[in-house]
Design a protein around this motif. Sequence first.
Motif, short mmCIF file in Angstrom:
data_model
loop_
_atom_site.label_atom_id
_atom_site.label_comp_id
_atom_site.label_asym_id
_atom_site.label_seq_id
_atom_site.Cartn_x
_atom_site.Cartn_y
_atom_site.Cartn_z
N ALA A 163 91.95 17.29 5.64
CA ALA A 163 92.35 16.79 4.32
C ALA A 163 91.37 17.31 3.28
CB ALA A 163 92.38 15.26 4.31
N LEU A 179 91.23 17.94 -1.04
CA LEU A 179 91.89 17.77 -2.34
C LEU A 179 90.97 18.32 -3.41
CD1 LEU A 179 94.40 16.53 -3.72
CD2 LEU A 179 93.11 14.41 -3.98
N SER A 218 96.64 18.83 1.36
CA SER A 218 96.13 18.58 0.01
C SER A 218 96.31 17.11 -0.35
CB SER A 218 96.85 19.47 -1.00
OG SER A 218 96.36 19.25 -2.30
N ASP A 219 95.37 16.31 0.11
CA ASP A 219 95.42 14.88 -0.18
C ASP A 219 94.09 14.26 0.24
OD1 ASP A 219 96.31 12.40 -0.94
OD2 ASP A 219 98.14 12.47 0.27
N ALA A 229 96.55 11.14 4.01
CA ALA A 229 96.89 12.32 4.80
C ALA A 229 96.98 11.98 6.28
CB ALA A 229 95.85 13.43 4.58
#
Length: 295
Positions: free
Chosen positions: A38, A40, A85-86, A91
């Motif tokens: 994960a 971001l 993308s979190d 995620a």
Amino acid sequence: MTPVIAVGVDGSPESRAAARWAADEAVRRGLGLRLVHAWLWQPVSLPIAQDRDEEARCAEAVLHAAADEVAARHPELGIVTEVVSDAPVPALLREAEQAELLALGTRGHGAVLGFLLGSYGQQVIGEAACPVVSVRAAGAGEPDPGRDGAPGEVVVGQYGYPEDSHDVLGFAFEAAAVRGAAVRAVRAWDLPSIYAYSPGSMWISDQDGGLVQYEQAALRRALEPWREKYPDVPVVEHVELGSAGQMLLSVAEGSASLLVVGRRTRKGPVGSRIGSAAHAVLHHARCPVAVVPQS
């Protein structure tokens, strides 16, 4: 779509141990392996240099390193990697909705203190839709949790009525079957307050057999359908008066390849909370711990 075991990878020794454990488990069960990281992009207003492309390359490198390690271990294993993308919690919870099993690394600090994966491990474990396995990195003199030698027992906690532990017992028996291991089923029980002034009466025979016999019979009833489904899995029954968490840790120490507990999520003022037994074993068990949501 091939069923998979998902692993949250962050480049730490703990997450690499979780990836190794998950790869071995995927081979045992005939599943695929999905490694996720994960990441971001969050630009900040501070006067410091930030390079989005470089951070993205670092995120990919974390996954590639983990994938290369498990591929060398199991060349035949189907491995998928993805940078998600979190933030980590949402995620990983989404991964848990699609996976058969989710593995996370655990940072352990000795026999007394423990620390789950980052600050979000307990939240993921408490809310995930699928079973979550917490794996510690091997310390000095400890076996690699992702490389089993002789199969140790699968220790599982059972409580309440037979239906209360249906899912957790099913997970434990399946895990034992794919390992060629025995199941050690542990049922802890508390002394009802009515017996506090006469504890010896627990062992007095009556038409119900007494409290000890009642607890033993309850465990046998809970195990019956799983003995029938997995007749080749040896079963050891362990019934004892005391704390479930302490008993599970004591029984699992030195002999367990996997410790399995159930959980029913309880929402608290600061997020999800798991039961006291699950909390204890997650923080202190040396072997991998599977936490199974109860339906």
